[in-house]
Design an enzyme around this catalytic site. Structure first.
Site, PDB file in Angstrom:
ATOM      1  N   ARG A 125      15.738  33.017  -5.361  1.00  0.00           N
ATOM      2  CA  ARG A 125      15.328  33.325  -6.758  1.00  0.00           C
ATOM      3  C   ARG A 125      15.485  31.889  -7.477  1.00  0.00           C
ATOM      4  NH1 ARG A 125      18.625  37.861  -6.327  1.00  0.00           N
ATOM      5  NH2 ARG A 125      17.250  39.618  -5.724  1.00  0.00           N
ATOM      6  N   LYS A 147       3.449  24.169 -12.903  1.00  0.00           N
ATOM      7  CA  LYS A 147       2.435  25.155 -12.489  1.00  0.00           C
ATOM      8  C   LYS A 147       2.584  25.300 -10.929  1.00  0.00           C
ATOM      9  CE  LYS A 147      -1.133  26.162 -15.638  1.00  0.00           C
ATOM     10  NZ  LYS A 147      -2.650  26.362 -15.707  1.00  0.00           N
ATOM     11  N   GLU A 189      -9.976  13.664 -12.511  1.00  0.00           N
ATOM     12  CA  GLU A 189      -8.836  14.193 -13.338  1.00  0.00           C
ATOM     13  C   GLU A 189      -8.261  13.256 -14.413  1.00  0.00           C
ATOM     14  OE1 GLU A 189      -7.906  17.459 -13.629  1.00  0.00           O
ATOM     15  OE2 GLU A 189      -8.451  18.362 -11.654  1.00  0.00           O
ATOM     16  N   LYS A 230      -0.346  14.721 -20.090  1.00  0.00           N
ATOM     17  CA  LYS A 230      -0.037  15.973 -19.761  1.00  0.00           C
ATOM     18  C   LYS A 230       1.300  16.671 -20.048  1.00  0.00           C
ATOM     19  CE  LYS A 230      -0.226  19.265 -15.911  1.00  0.00           C
ATOM     20  NZ  LYS A 230      -0.985  19.447 -14.809  1.00  0.00           N
ATOM     21  N   GLU A 240       0.947  27.933 -21.194  1.00  0.00           N
ATOM     22  CA  GLU A 240      -0.402  28.242 -21.449  1.00  0.00           C
ATOM     23  C   GLU A 240      -0.720  29.485 -22.152  1.00  0.00           C
ATOM     24  OE1 GLU A 240      -2.911  26.994 -18.073  1.00  0.00           O
ATOM     25  OE2 GLU A 240      -4.702  28.038 -18.776  1.00  0.00           O
ATOM     26  N   ARG A 244      -2.555  24.217 -23.717  1.00  0.00           N
ATOM     27  CA  ARG A 244      -2.580  23.963 -22.378  1.00  0.00           C
ATOM     28  C   ARG A 244      -3.832  24.134 -21.654  1.00  0.00           C
ATOM     29  NH1 ARG A 244       2.380  24.008 -17.907  1.00  0.00           N
ATOM     30  NH2 ARG A 244       1.097  23.045 -16.162  1.00  0.00           N
ATOM     31  N   ASN A 248      -8.041  22.392 -18.657  1.00  0.00           N
ATOM     32  CA  ASN A 248      -8.951  23.154 -17.901  1.00  0.00           C
ATOM     33  C   ASN A 248     -10.417  22.586 -18.324  1.00  0.00           C
ATOM     34  OD1 ASN A 248      -7.120  24.652 -16.256  1.00  0.00           O
ATOM     35  ND2 ASN A 248      -7.107  26.134 -18.256  1.00  0.00           N
ATOM     36  N   HIS A 251     -13.143  22.778 -15.530  1.00  0.00           N
ATOM     37  CA  HIS A 251     -12.648  23.469 -14.548  1.00  0.00           C
ATOM     38  C   HIS A 251     -13.111  25.018 -14.458  1.00  0.00           C
ATOM     39  CE1 HIS A 251      -9.461  20.352 -14.243  1.00  0.00           C
ATOM     40  NE2 HIS A 251      -9.177  20.897 -13.330  1.00  0.00           N
ATOM     41  N   HIS A 255     -14.045  25.516 -10.829  1.00  0.00           N
ATOM     42  CA  HIS A 255     -13.526  26.566  -9.968  1.00  0.00           C
ATOM     43  C   HIS A 255     -14.811  27.491  -9.489  1.00  0.00           C
ATOM     44  CE1 HIS A 255      -9.467  26.272 -11.912  1.00  0.00           C
ATOM     45  NE2 HIS A 255      -9.497  25.649 -10.858  1.00  0.00           N
ATOM     46  N   HIS A 270     -11.735  19.720  -4.788  1.00  0.00           N
ATOM     47  CA  HIS A 270     -11.626  20.158  -6.202  1.00  0.00           C
ATOM     48  C   HIS A 270     -11.952  19.242  -7.202  1.00  0.00           C
ATOM     49  CE1 HIS A 270      -9.528  21.840  -9.706  1.00  0.00           C
ATOM     50  NE2 HIS A 270      -8.856  20.960  -9.910  1.00  0.00           N
TER      51      HIS A 270
END
Lengths: 373, 373
Positions: A125, A147, A189, A230, A240, A244, A248, A251, A255, A270
């Site tokens: 955990r 993330k 990026e 960032k 997000e 945030r 993207n 993206h 994606h 990517h």
């Protein structure tokens, strides 16, 4: 410790603040840095390619600092970011007897960082973890912000956790061993940060990008500028719920292209998808009258100069028709209640979140893009 | 809504406070309660046994309240709390198009709650979830407090997350369909709360336990008392850095017994392991001179009266020798730096965390217990 790594502080609350150190040779400092965090054991998670390059060095550094260290190497590539890869890493860390006070060390690119981070987030955990990103993409993007996650057969990054690292060591010397293609993909990026909110940085990139690629002082400076940008976004909107999403930019298109090429890195990685996505986002913004066609052209020209693709026709093997692209976009997890949300721009450095974009307008734009070739 | 469910508030910070409602008939209110949380869709996670009993009722309630609802039923039993079960539930929720604003509904016992909760914690990096516990054990223990997770081949609950539910609906009428054995197993956790820190409640249990089993008002009252006790501990120590470990009274022994019986519920279920563990913890405490033998006897007598096992000899098929037991305990995740931590007691209602217990003393105690039969 190295003379003077650049430092970016990420001032999160509840004892979760951390530093990003940027400089050449930081891999060899991992042990001293981990010991300073009070850890007694470390489980290094990496891939076979990176293990061959830096595995012994980081393990030696950890052991020299008095930590018990073990290494788990997954197969390189996106396929390891799966349920099966996750189970293998968790069980590997358990077999190494990593306990709550110990550390998971993510040594590698975005795949390793996401996979190791998610394993750390959920092992017992939650155990602490250290990011040691070894690709440009991971150094400026995926290693910062917490993330973590894996892919589902139903889509990328659909399972994961927000789990902040305790420290990021961005050893910019590791980028010397990257392929040109990987450097370029990461560079998409880098340029993105300028396009989102920092026109001056985009201009600086246009003047200095060769230094980033060749490993001059510009490289460290660019990584630090990106991490600072960032970190600011992450601190203001960790989960997000708003701002945030700006990260993207490029993206939603990107994606979709990754999905339509089956996540086969031989066809598209990517960063290449993001480069095409950035160019599309600006051309779509221009078409909607939000920014000038001249600015959209400047974006595409710079990406192309750096060797990146900027048009749908450059996707090896093709990417299907406009409907296939729209369907792939609608599956993106950023879709809320079925409406398409895009990040658009009023100019370089002036991006914004545009919810509720009309699917018909997107389709017409994509059809023209496909026709233009 | 039902007339007057008992309510226990869990005052966590950062918008994570929630209520536990306790009463008969609450399953039928799930829809109205979910709608009040602003959810538009719900993914019900349950097992095949519970689905047959309450699946239609909860789904009907959700749909009547205007939510899109789908149901995922796993096989009953601990084996579903695995990496494979986790992947199946996550992918099932994704196929139901559960998004960040939606709800996961955990309908069932501890296995379902832990599995569904962990899936909710990590699906799209976290969606809200509702606990609808249908066993006594889940109502008084596993549905409250946010511990979620799955088992690894290397041990139970070694992978998971802290993820608090938005609401717990403990419908005490669902316990009417439990087997006697399942009721007894849950009752071990009820008695545990008295033994940990509430001697008066233990005395009340001795006088009223039959009402809990038969479904009288004592049942709702007992569930509320247990939830209130657990909520207090969780609020003071959400991540088990200290006091929360008290809830593991009887569990170090109990987990070892579950491990040694291969987690075969035909041989031993969790609550039975806990019952033996509670009796052992008190007898071990008496042996160490911490509490009287008379009190240890009172604990065992009450558990036995309720039909629970209290001795190692009662483990069907046996549990191995003292060394096997010690080894199984040392693998428990509560072990820190190799030292054995026990929860011991200075008397009924006077439990405390005892770190650094000498393995030799434990072995001698277990050898005597095994000899006594």
């Amino acid at each position: 410790m190295s003379d003077s790594p650049l430092t970016v502080h990420v001032p999160l609350d509840a004892g979760r603040a951390y530093d990003i150190l940027i400089g050449r040779g930081l891999v060899a400092e991992a042990g001293a840095r981990a010991a300073a965090l009070g850890a007694r054991a470390a489980g290094i998670v990496t891939d076979e390619t990176v293990a061959a390059l830096y595995g012994d060095r980081i393990r030696g550094s950890l052991e020299a600092a008095g930590l018990r260290a073990g290494l788990i190497a997954v197969a390189p590539g996106e396929a390891s970011k799966s349920y099966a890869g996750y189970a293998a890493v968790c069980d590997g860390l358990l077999a190494l007897k990593i306990e709550r006070g110990d550390l998971v060390v993510a040594l590698g690119g975005g795949v390793v960082g996401d996979l190791a981070g998610f394993s750390a987030a959920t092992l017992r955990r939650g155990v602490r973890f250290l990011q040691v990103p070894t690709t440009l993409l991971a150094q400026v993007d995926s290693s910062v912000g917490g993330k973590t996650g894996i892919n589902s057969p139903l889509g990328k990054n659909l399972v994961g956790a927000f789990h902040q690292p305790r420290l990021v060591l961005a050893d910019t010397a590791t980028l010397d061993t990257l392929s040109e293609r990987e450097m370029r993909a990461g560079y998409a990026e880098v340029a993105k940060y300028g396009l989102i909110g920092d026109a001056d940085f985009f201009g600086w990139c246009e003047a200095n990008w060769r230094g980033i690629f060749s490993g001059g002082p510009e490289r460290d400076e660019a990584v630090a500028i990106c991490c600072r940008a960032k970190a600011g976004v992450v601190v203001r909107d960790e989960r997000e719920d708003g701002e945030r999403a700006l990260l993207n930019l490029g993206h939603t298109f990107g994606h979709a292209l990754e999905r339509l090429t089956g996540y086969e890195s031989a066809r598209l990685v990517h960063g290449e998808g993001v480069a095409i996505g950035l160019a599309l986002a600006f051309r779509f913004s221009a078409r909607l009258g939000l920014c000038s066609g001249q600015e959209a052209g400047r974006v595409a020209n710079h990406l192309a100069l750096a060797g990146l693709p900027t048009r749908l026709a450059q996707v090896p093997g093709g990417c299907g028709d406009a409907d296939a692209l729209l369907d792939a976009m609608a599956q993106d997890k950023k879709v809320r209640d079925g409406a398409l949300t895009f990040i658009l721009a009023r100019g370089i450095g002036q991006s914004f979140i545009a919810p509720g974009i009309d699917g018909a307008a997107v389709r017409a734009f994509l059809e023209d893009e496909l026709r233009a070739g």
